[in-house]
Design an enzyme around this catalytic site. Structure first.
Site, PDB file in Angstrom:
ATOM      1  N   HIS A  69       1.173  -0.870  -0.456  1.00  0.00           N
ATOM      2  CA  HIS A  69      -0.368   0.013  -0.308  1.00  0.00           C
ATOM      3  C   HIS A  69       0.445   1.004   0.211  1.00  0.00           C
ATOM      4  O   HIS A  69       0.247   2.646   0.114  1.00  0.00           O
ATOM      5  CB  HIS A  69      -0.498  -0.237   0.949  1.00  0.00           C
TER       6      HIS A  69
ATOM      7  N   ASP B 128      -3.119 -10.275  -2.718  1.00  0.00           N
ATOM      8  CA  ASP B 128      -3.753  -9.721  -1.214  1.00  0.00           C
ATOM      9  C   ASP B 128      -4.648  -9.705  -1.661  1.00  0.00           C
ATOM     10  O   ASP B 128      -5.605  -8.807  -2.454  1.00  0.00           O
ATOM     11  CB  ASP B 128      -2.513  -8.329  -0.803  1.00  0.00           C
TER      12      ASP B 128
ATOM     13  N   HIS C 159      -6.274  -7.093  -0.531  1.00  0.00           N
ATOM     14  CA  HIS C 159      -6.408  -5.719  -0.772  1.00  0.00           C
ATOM     15  C   HIS C 159      -5.722  -4.930  -1.795  1.00  0.00           C
ATOM     16  O   HIS C 159      -4.429  -5.785  -2.383  1.00  0.00           O
ATOM     17  CB  HIS C 159      -6.028  -4.708   0.287  1.00  0.00           C
TER      18      HIS C 159
ATOM     19  N   ASP D  36      -4.761 -13.036   3.341  1.00  0.00           N
ATOM     20  CA  ASP D  36      -5.713 -12.449   3.851  1.00  0.00           C
ATOM     21  C   ASP D  36      -7.241 -12.802   2.836  1.00  0.00           C
ATOM     22  O   ASP D  36      -8.158 -12.351   3.362  1.00  0.00           O
ATOM     23  CB  ASP D  36      -6.366 -10.829   4.158  1.00  0.00           C
TER      24      ASP D  36
END
Length: 579
Positions: A394, A428, A430, A517
């Site tokens: 990120h 991931d 996200h 995740d």
């Protein structure tokens, strides 16, 4: 400190520079060498079939890119033999083990290719063949070095017959069987010797001379000279299994210093410990300690003002104190607040990623791990895993967030991109907004992300399908946002779309941002992947057969994170090295 890496071609500036430095070493160390033989090295790398050999160049270079030594190896796939053209350290290099490291690397390469052995020429250590006492001592030292590895002159032949009667210093033909049992048959040796003389020395040796030398190989099998200098040669080859059959594992050994003990902070040290315990139950990994890298690597993808701010604010915070951004003064960037903690909003994309005294130290060590793992791919490993926290995908050019401070995967991709095109696959839950922003206008790094749709998943503002890149990078960013609830089969369907895009790109290296995740029950996700799904994901990625670096990102359900990691890497290894 130096690393050894293989140069495949001269298409990229970093490789052209390394080749030029190797050529200069040849000129310095072998002044009598034909200049044309030196100049044709790039052509040998580009067009192996034209010259009858596959040419392999390894360079030993320091962190500044200075070549301190090199080895040039030729391989004949039909006769299955390797020929060592040159091996040399730079004139200014003394000691340091560069010659030994290069030769061991060459032996591993030859063994991996399936060679029956390595042939090369060495000047004689016999006073009857070398009249110069100084040169004789140099020849003895050289043959002593190779004898340590079981490489010995072939005897009972006319190979060392001078081209002109009375010539001094005719070379021996030395053979290194690479620790393999048995020696070459007469017919094998004759075919190989003919290939060496015709292809390497055909412009010097007459057909009659070549035939005379070939016919002189009458022993079946060939005979090697008894050892003179070493009582017990190291005949075994150090197995390349560590590089080609195992996964290099680089762990952030300082991650635990970044332990935020506040309620709800899920990015905790137990994640790494749990994964490590699960991986130790396999025999797939080779632990490699992280190396230290200069801070200049950080600014290859991150803005200098952000790097300096992050370092400064962390250094000034008291021990045990965490500060969270709560003011975002982006409307007046020319007049930042005086207080560093308040200024955090200039650089942060959320309110739950803390700054503290150890964040810089842990994040910088994560970068060191990712760069170490990237370098290991350059040194010959097929698979490498940077098991790090804090994560990084990120982190954008001048922004942190999502528990991420520096973009480990992007920094690794940046390093690798100097050696060939790179694809980043972010799996991931996200969106990998950091990689997207950093490489959005570039065509040499393809960024692919499979993630929860930004309608409902962090970071909410990026990851849409129509974000395809800009300028030169148009078409080199590929987002696959998925629904809030998906099955393992649906995920695999999306993965295959991503892999097809990567195959079309034809990268030299693959960087995988591994988020665990996506698992069922993860507190930050909504999907339901199980252990078997992670194995299938790993196997599909491994089947690309690319040198692959995996960088750890998210994954916060500690009850299953270890099992899922183990299954992913089992699949990756099977796909890459078995399937």
């Amino acid at each position: 400190m130096f690393r050894i890496r293989r140069i495949y071609d001269d298409l990229r500036p970093i490789n052209r520079d390394a080749i030029a430095q190797a050529q200069q070493i040849l000129r310095d160390q072998f002044p009598d060498l034909n200049p044309a033989d030196i100049e044709k090295i790039p052509e040998l790398l580009r067009n192996p079939l034209k010259h009858g050999f596959r040419t392999i160049l390894h360079v030993a270079e320091n962190q500044r890119g200075q070549v301190r030594g090199f080895a040039l190896l030729s391989y004949d796939a039909e006769l299955r033999f390797a020929y060592l053209d040159y091996i040399s350290a730079a004139r200014t290099t003394t000691g340091g083990g560069i010659g030994g490291a290069l030769y061991e690397h060459v032996r591993e390469e030859a063994r991996e290719l399936g060679a029956v052995g390595i042939f090369f020429e060495c000047l004689p250590d016999d006073a009857a063949l070398c009249r110069d006492e100084k040169i004789l001592k140099q020849n003895q030292a050289r043959l002593r070095f190779y004898e340590k590895y079981g490489a010995l002159p072939i005897i009972g032949t006319a190979y060392e017959t001078p081209l002109k009667p009375g010539d001094d210093n005719p070379p021996y033909l030395v053979f290194d069987p690479l620790g393999q049992p048995g020696l070459l048959s007469r017919d094998q040796a004759r075919a190989i010797v003919r290939a060496i003389l015709e292809r390497r020395y055909g412009h010097l040796c007459s057909p009659g001379y070549i035939q005379m030398v070939v016919d002189s190989f009458g022993d079946d099998p060939i005979r090697l000279r008894p050892t003179r200098y070493v009582k017990k040669p190291q005949t075994a080859v150090l197995s390349r299994e560590a590089r080609t059959r195992r996964i290099a594992l680089v762990v952030n050994d300082r991650h635990a210093i970044h332990h935020v003990r506040e309620r709800g902070y899920v990015e905790s040290p137990v994640r790494i410990r749990t994964i490590l315990r699960a991986l130790e139950a396999t025999s797939l990994f080779e632990a490699v300690p992280p190396r230290e890298y200069s801070e200049r690597f950080l600014t290859s993808v991150h803005a200098p003002d952000y790097v300096q701010y992050f370092k400064r604010v962390c250094r000034n915070l008291p021990e045990g104190k965490s500060v969270y951004p709560y003011v975002f003064p982006i409307r007046n960037a020319a007049r930042p607040p005086v207080e560093l903690a308040v200024r955090a909003g200039y650089f942060c994309i959320d309110t739950f990623t803390p700054l503290n005294r150890n964040a810089w130290l842990a994040a910088k060590r994560s970068v060191d791990c990712a760069l170490t793992a990237a370098d290991l791919l350059l040194e010959g490993y097929r698979l490498a895993y940077a098991l790090v926290r804090p994560p990084g995908h990120h982190a954008e050019r001048r922004a942190f967030g999502g528990f991420c401070y520096f973009n480990n995967a992007a920094l690794a991709a940046q390093l690798l991109s100097a050696h060939g095109p790179v694809a980043i696959l972010d799996i991931d839950y996200h969106h990998g907004n950091g990689q997207q922003v950093i490489f959005y206008e570039r065509a040499d790094v393809l960024t692919v992300s499979i993630h929860g749709h930004p309608r409902f998943a962090y970071p909410y503002f990026s990851g849409f399908e129509d974000e395809a890149g800009e300028g030169e990078g148009r078409g080199f960013n590929f987002n696959l946002p998925l629904a809030e609830q998906i099955s393992g089969d649906q995920y695999l369907e999306a993965l295959h779309k991503a892999l097809k895009r990567i195959v079309r790109f034809r990268p030299a290296y693959l960087v995988v941002s591994l988020g665990l995740d996506t698992a069922k029950g993860d507190p930050t996700g909504t999907w339901s992947l199980a252990a078997r799904d992670f194995e299938r994901v790993g196997r599909a990625i491994g089947a690309l057969k690319l040198p692959t670096l995996v960088v750890q990102e998210g994954g916060y359900r500690n009850r299953v994170i270890g099992t899922n990691a183990r299954n992913f890497f089992t699949g990756l290894w099977q796909g890459a090295l078995r399937g």
